[in-house]
Design an enzyme around this catalytic site. Sequence first.
Site, PDB file in Angstrom:
ATOM      1  N   GLU A  94       0.965  31.357  20.102  1.00  0.00           N
ATOM      2  CA  GLU A  94       0.489  30.243  20.913  1.00  0.00           C
ATOM      3  C   GLU A  94      -0.908  29.760  20.558  1.00  0.00           C
ATOM      4  O   GLU A  94      -1.183  28.563  20.655  1.00  0.00           O
ATOM      5  CB  GLU A  94       0.528  30.631  22.406  1.00  0.00           C
ATOM      6  CG  GLU A  94       1.922  30.815  22.978  1.00  0.00           C
ATOM      7  CD  GLU A  94       2.704  29.509  23.041  1.00  0.00           C
ATOM      8  OE1 GLU A  94       2.081  28.428  23.014  1.00  0.00           O
ATOM      9  OE2 GLU A  94       3.947  29.573  23.088  1.00  0.00           O
ATOM     10  N   SER A 358      52.957  33.495  56.767  1.00  0.00           N
ATOM     11  CA  SER A 358      53.419  34.680  57.506  1.00  0.00           C
ATOM     12  C   SER A 358      52.409  35.811  57.582  1.00  0.00           C
ATOM     13  O   SER A 358      52.652  36.790  58.300  1.00  0.00           O
ATOM     14  CB  SER A 358      54.721  35.204  56.876  1.00  0.00           C
ATOM     15  OG  SER A 358      55.768  34.270  57.079  1.00  0.00           O
TER      16      SER A 358
END
Length: 589
Positions: A94, A358
């Site tokens: 950087e 059911s």
Amino acid sequence: MPSAVRARRRIARRIAAWTLIAGVWGSLALGLVLLVFAWDLPRPETALEATRRPSVTLESADGRLLSTSGDLYGETVRLRDLPLHVPTALLSIEDRRFRAHFGLDPLGLLRAAWVNITTGRVAQGGSTLTQQLAKNLFLTPERSLRRKVQEAMLALWLESRFTKDQLLEIYLNRVYLGAGAYGVDAAARLYFGVPARRLSVWQAAVLAGLPRAPSRLNPRANPEAAARRGAEVLRAMAANGALTEAQAASEAERIAFPPRPSRDSGWFADWVNDDLASRFPGSADLTLRTTLDLRTQALVEQRLEALLAGPGAAADAGQGAVVVMDAATGAVRAMAGGRDYRRGPFNRAVSARRQPGSVFKPFVYLAALEHGLSPDSTVSDAPLTLGRWSPGNGAWRPRGDLPLEDALAHSVNTAAVRVLARAGGAREAAAVARRLGLAGPFPNDATIALGTGEASLLELTAAYAAFANGGMRVAPHGIAAARAEGRPISPNLPAPARAVQPTDAAAIRHMLEAVVSRGSGRAAGVPGRAAAGKTGTTQDFRDAWFVGFSGNTVIGIWLGNDDATPMDDVRGGTLPARLFHDILEGLPR
């Protein structure tokens, strides 16, 4: 004095005067320009104070990381506590001249401009680490001249206020590194499971490569891109003399990321996160130990996908959902809200409300038991007409009077409607269902006996837990323990409550065991393991269900299509029962 000399002096005086005037006006103009750029500049003193969303960290039942949300911060780190290669990796990629410049780096700008011109693309940036810190702390990502000038002004202020080591510490603790992680300690714990002070060289290189594009390059979002970027940082460290080329190559070969928890556990994480604000008010960071068992979750996902990709595809069953729950407590051990969370987060286990068919019948039969009937009481299975409605029995051939246990085992519709009448009608059945946690709505007519109301899979699974645990209603939940800022807090777990008398719960359990042993759910049976449950199929095979239990584990299953298109003869006793069998078979005894 010669006139020529006097003329030159007059010219010199005029030049000096105009130079002075130009300097004064230029200074005023520069001051005005800086004032224009600085009038809305944030106050650096207050901007240095951290403002963020509280983080929520979810852990699986065994403590492994499941997900994070909000802004995740780790411990505040000091340079003296970090391995040297952590700041070295960052500065190598950087800002190599970080310790030589004053916050702005003219040489770096010229070098970046030359590289970009010669390569014909933007290959390098000229911002210093201090400028990046100013942007990250105080400014928006907006690309404009105003923002760049403000960035430079703030960088100069930072350099005047802090030492280089302090600036580097602030950056390492505050930089965003993807997936909600701020600072190297949070990122180290998130991506590698270690604190920042234990980062290896290649791990430090991976983290140092993230500030360029943290959301795109982080190991969670794109492991391959993160590995490539980490290797690039290692080469920069070699070029900077921090590593030899051989060391950089060796470290690059070691880059490997631990496997992520299953993406499909995202449905469970979304469900748990849904009501946290009301359950845990305040702004503290939360760490929540959930009830999710990752082995069970993986088993559920694998078996569901295998069934849908094979026999499900052949029968036009495009989606499914599964819930696995602890019957005694309501703790959810696994949840699949569909086939693939990455294709859409809609949770069919929680949010989809479908006709239960059911699988609703046990609530009708329970109402009948509470009105004095027993599993041995008999009911007719003959054809039946109520007004214009005549419930069908499918392939069932009438046998006359049947014990209630047999009528439920074989899911005889006409018998269920007659049982409903003897149980007090639709309102009584709906009241039983609501008592066990089903929200409805339910019809106020005889069709309720065949499951024409609405329910979610999660509700049905929790309701069946009462049949498995002796009659105690449980609330489905996904949080077992909680910590706020590291301090234990109460997760406010709902306590089970008596909803069914033990004798009635035992009777229903025995009847549901008959469904699996000799009724419509025989496909669900696993040799050597007692199991109980109920099948369910809605009109035109739009929904197929099986909800059942074995021991202390309840498993709820739904198959169907999101647009409610019919499946090809998929009934609760076929593919859903088979999936119950496959999941139960894979669970430890």
